[in-house]
Design an enzyme around this catalytic site. Structure first.
Site, short mmCIF file in Angstrom:
data_model
loop_
_atom_site.label_atom_id
_atom_site.label_comp_id
_atom_site.label_asym_id
_atom_site.label_seq_id
_atom_site.Cartn_x
_atom_site.Cartn_y
_atom_site.Cartn_z
N HIS A 1 11.33 8.19 -3.51
CA HIS A 1 12.07 7.67 -2.35
C HIS A 1 12.10 6.14 -2.35
CE1 HIS A 1 13.08 11.42 -0.51
NE2 HIS A 1 11.82 11.84 -0.55
N CYS B 1 6.99 11.28 2.56
CA CYS B 1 6.39 12.46 2.00
C CYS B 1 5.20 12.03 1.14
CB CYS B 1 7.45 13.13 1.13
SG CYS B 1 6.84 14.35 0.01
#
Lengths: 191, 565
Positions: free
Chosen positions: B67, B60
């Site tokens: 993440h 993303c």
């Protein structure tokens, strides 16, 4: 535009945008890595794979003299077509609201920087129409074959504007870290 | 009865479609559908766990850092590997700076224009606006000169006939009712926010090497070399730069952003009545202050049925109740499989059927906690902190409540935060807290280095046997967890249960709606062709539908469609 002693733009950025996990969407990162390996520039030129930047794009555009953005571009043309846009081309079209932070982003980013008086003096988009943006599929043949031409065009655009950018005598081996060994070897011929 | 379908919702990250049924001016039923496949975990299978984070941060474009962090924490958990205190502090500083950037962008660039009507700005008196702004805070960017400059810019935009990126706002909507002066103040800060989000990003860049997509992580710590005598490494100069960037940034967060959130809260008190949602809340502890991660600066916990007295604190990442409570249901999601699956056994095999409101209608799975939908994010964070007596949460929440009542707004209690406006306010409160913690962690890092500790990394060793781990992180949008199974040194399963999956979850096996869906119930809709109120509630969650395909659309097509069916 502020210029260097040689007359070229002072602060130049060559940035690649795109998601390397989504096939041809990774064109931007691919192009800047190929560019870095094939060309050598003076130290006032930043060459960066920005991946999927969203709002993180602004600092790189902020008050720069010249920005070249390599990106996958959705246009009406055939997959693999090289499309080069200047900023006026972007602004001449109806500006829709930004769809996602990853998505257009570029236009919104420019509009906001302009409003605050910190927009770059010149922005050029070097784009390629993708064939497939599927998860983890590597690059399609049409995009792969255009990438080499795209990279030489980035160099041409820089040289035309007085940037110190020379073809290397011996290319540096590229690091397409996200591709498998098989995929990587397809690019050896293109170097 | 009117049926409205908004596809996609604009000013969010990713692709989200919202369908609502409106009767008598209020929402009776709602469906949240993510329209892009998020099966990106499959790309991790068979890879070396030491490089997992390099790939996960490309999920993303907004939540890259989170993440990366969750991935290394998951592998470290599987290996039972401690990381050096310097690595904890450096990671924490990156997380805080990233969160501040994210929250500032959300409040101003992504959601302020749901409340601020810029087309009234030409009517404002900059002098009067400066007096109003002076009355509520000490922010230095409120002089009548500054406000007049901003007004001239807006006048210029309007006179040119091209509002450009602002041309699609719901201007003149009856639910927008700030005075021209208030609109001017908030829009001035909208422009100033662009400067300050850069400073937050620079902190991430100095420590992470680059943003987006930081370069300094490793399973076992960070790759920042610390040497006070070297120019090329982490030294007192760099630490000084970070400190001075933070000192520029913090006044904007605590004196402009938080005060602006209080101004909105005082001006739109009715929005404390709408948008309650699932009323179950989950937050995990974060900002560990020791190598073993036993002490945390941000508390975690679980609250059920909106009952703050029932808070169950989560003391650390080993909380077994949490680890066994999470399962994902795909009854209404476009995946194969029966019944709720714990993430370690989770699969991501698509089963696309088109939008069927009674069957499958979203690419988002439905995560459940002991079978219940949970809201995650700043609201959960603040409620859990307040309910468990966390001093920093209480300090900034009480401070915000006092400011709101001084502005002749409602007298609030923490329970009132369970609403659309409460989410905006909670995000600002959390940002003010994170600002204090940023300086604190900068000092912790400096003090530890000055003590002579330059360790940043403990090397990992992978066993041949199968091991499992969970990486937890309280990200800007809420609880993020990465669940990994490692076999003979490579990933054999990888599942990410992300904050927007919790919040944007579709209905489950029992037909219980997810937090977005329940928050929209009883929401007013004055004009079905301009459903601004729906956007307010959805934007209050700061949706991020992860891993959208990033391509540039040069065709200038209309982006959002609102269909009244």
């Amino acid at each position: 535009m502020s210029t260097s002693a040689g007359g070229g733009p002072l602060r130049t950025c060559v940035v690649g945008i795109g998601n390397v996990l989504l096939g041809d969407d990774g064109f931007g990162p691919l192009a800047v890595e190929m560019f870095r390996c094939r060309y050598e520039c003076s130290s006032n030129v930043e060459i960066l794979d920005l991946g999927t930047p969203g709002f993180d794009l602004a600092p790189y555009l902020y008050a720069a003299d010249l920005v070249v953005i390599a990106d996958a571009v959705h246009a009406q043309e055939k997959p693999g077509t090289l499309c080069i846009y200047c900023e006026d081309d972007l602004l001449a079209r109806l500006a829709p609201l930004r769809l996602t932070a990853h998505d257009p982003g570029v236009r919104e980013c420019l509009a906001r920087l302009r409003l605050t008086g910190h927009a770059p003096s010149e922005v050029i988009i070097v784009g390629v129409v993708p064939e497939s943006c599927d998860l983890g599929k590597g690059f399609s043949p049409s995009v792969m074959s255009t990438s080499s031409v795209a990279v030489d065009n980035i160099a041409r655009l820089l040289v035309e504007r007085g940037v110190d950018c020379r073809r290397r005598h011996a290319p540096v081996p590229p690091n397409f870290w996200w591709l498998s060994g098989d995929e990587q070897s397809k690019f050896v011929a293109l170097r | 009865m009117a049926r409205i379908s908004i596809d996609p919702i604009t000013r969010i990250e990713g692709h989200l479609r919202i369908d609502v049924e409106v009767d008598g001016g209020t929402v009776q039923k709602a469906w949240a559908s993510c329209t892009m496949w998020r099966g990106i975990e499959t790309i991790l299978l068979g890879r070396d766990p030491r490089e997992g984070w390099v790939f996960t941060q490309r999920f993303c474009g907004v939540c890259t850092t989170v993440h990366a962090i969750a991935s290394v924490r998951a592998v470290e958990d599987a290996l039972q590997l401690e990381i050096p205190p310097n690595a904890q502090y450096i990671r924490n500083l990156i997380l805080i700076a990233h969160a501040l950037h994210d929250h500032i962008v959300h409040f101003y660039q992504l959601s302020a224009l749901d409340w601020v009507d810029i087309t009234t700005i030409p009517k404002a008196s900059p002098t009067r606006a400066a007096v109003i702004a002076d009355g509520v805070g000490a922010w230095e960017g409120n002089s009548s000169r500054t406000l007049e400059d901003v007004q001239n810019k807006v006048n210029g935009l309007i006179a040119s006939g091209q509002l450009g990126i602002f041309s699609h706002g719901y201007w003149g909507h009856p639910a927008m009712h700030l005075s021209p002066e208030m609109n001017l103040i908030l829009f001035a800060h909208y422009l100033q926010a662009l400067e300050f989000q850069r400073k937050a990003n620079q902190v991430v860049g100095i420590l992470g090497g680059k943003t987006p997509h930081i370069q300094n992580l490793a399973v076992g710590g960070v790759m920042n070399a610390i040497n006070l005598n070297s120019l090329a490494t982490m030294n007192m100069d760099r630490l000084g730069m970070i400190q001075s960037l933070l000192q520029d940034l913090i006044p904007f967060v605590q004196q402009a952003y938080l005060v602006d959130a209080c101004l909105l809260a005082a001006s739109y008190p009715e929005w404390f009545r709408y948008g309650r949602g699932a009323a179950n809340y989950l937050a995990v502890p974060d900002l560990p202050v020791d190598a073993k991660a036993t002490q945390f600066d941000l508390p975690g916990g679980v609250i059920m049925d909106g009952n703050l007295g029932s808070v169950r604190p989560i003391q650390n990442w080993n909380d077994q109740a949490l680890r066994s409570a999470v399962a994902e249901d795909v009854t209404h999601a476009w995946y194969q499989g029966e019944g709720p699956q714990p993430p370690f056994q989770g699969k991501t095999d698509p089963d696309y059927t088109d939008f069927h409101e009674d069957a499958k209608y979203s690419w988002v799975k439905a995560p459940r906690y002991d079978g219940h939908p949970m809201e995650v994010g700043p609201l959960a964070n603040v409620l859990v902190g307040y309910a468990s007596g966390h001093p920093l949460t209480r300090k900034w929440t009480d401070d915000a409540f006092k400011t709101i009542s001084s502005l002749r707004g409602p007298n609030l209690t923490p329970a009132n935060l369970q609403s659309t406006m409460g989410r905006y306010l909670a995000r600002a409160i959390r940002s003010a807290m994170l600002s204090d913690l940023a300086l604190q962690h900068c000092q912790l890092l400096t003090a530890n280095i000055l003590k002579g500790d330059d360790t940043t990394y403990n090397p990992p060793v992978f066993p041949q046997s199968q091991i499992t781990g969970v990486g937890l992180h309280e990200a800007p949008r809420g609880t993020l967890s990465h669940w990994v199974v490692i076999d003979k040194g490579t990933f054999s399963n990888y599942q990410a249960v992300v904050p927007s999956t919790w919040n944007a979850s579709p209905r489950d096996q029992q037909g219980v709606p997810g937090p977005y869906e329940s928050a929209l119930l009883a929401n007013p809709v004055a004009d079905p062709s301009r459903p601004l109120e729906v956007l307010r509630t959805i934007h209050s969650f700061d949706p991020c539908m992860a891993c959208a395909c990033h391509t540039f659309d040069a065709s200038g097509r209309e982006i959002a469609q609102v269909k009244v069916l």
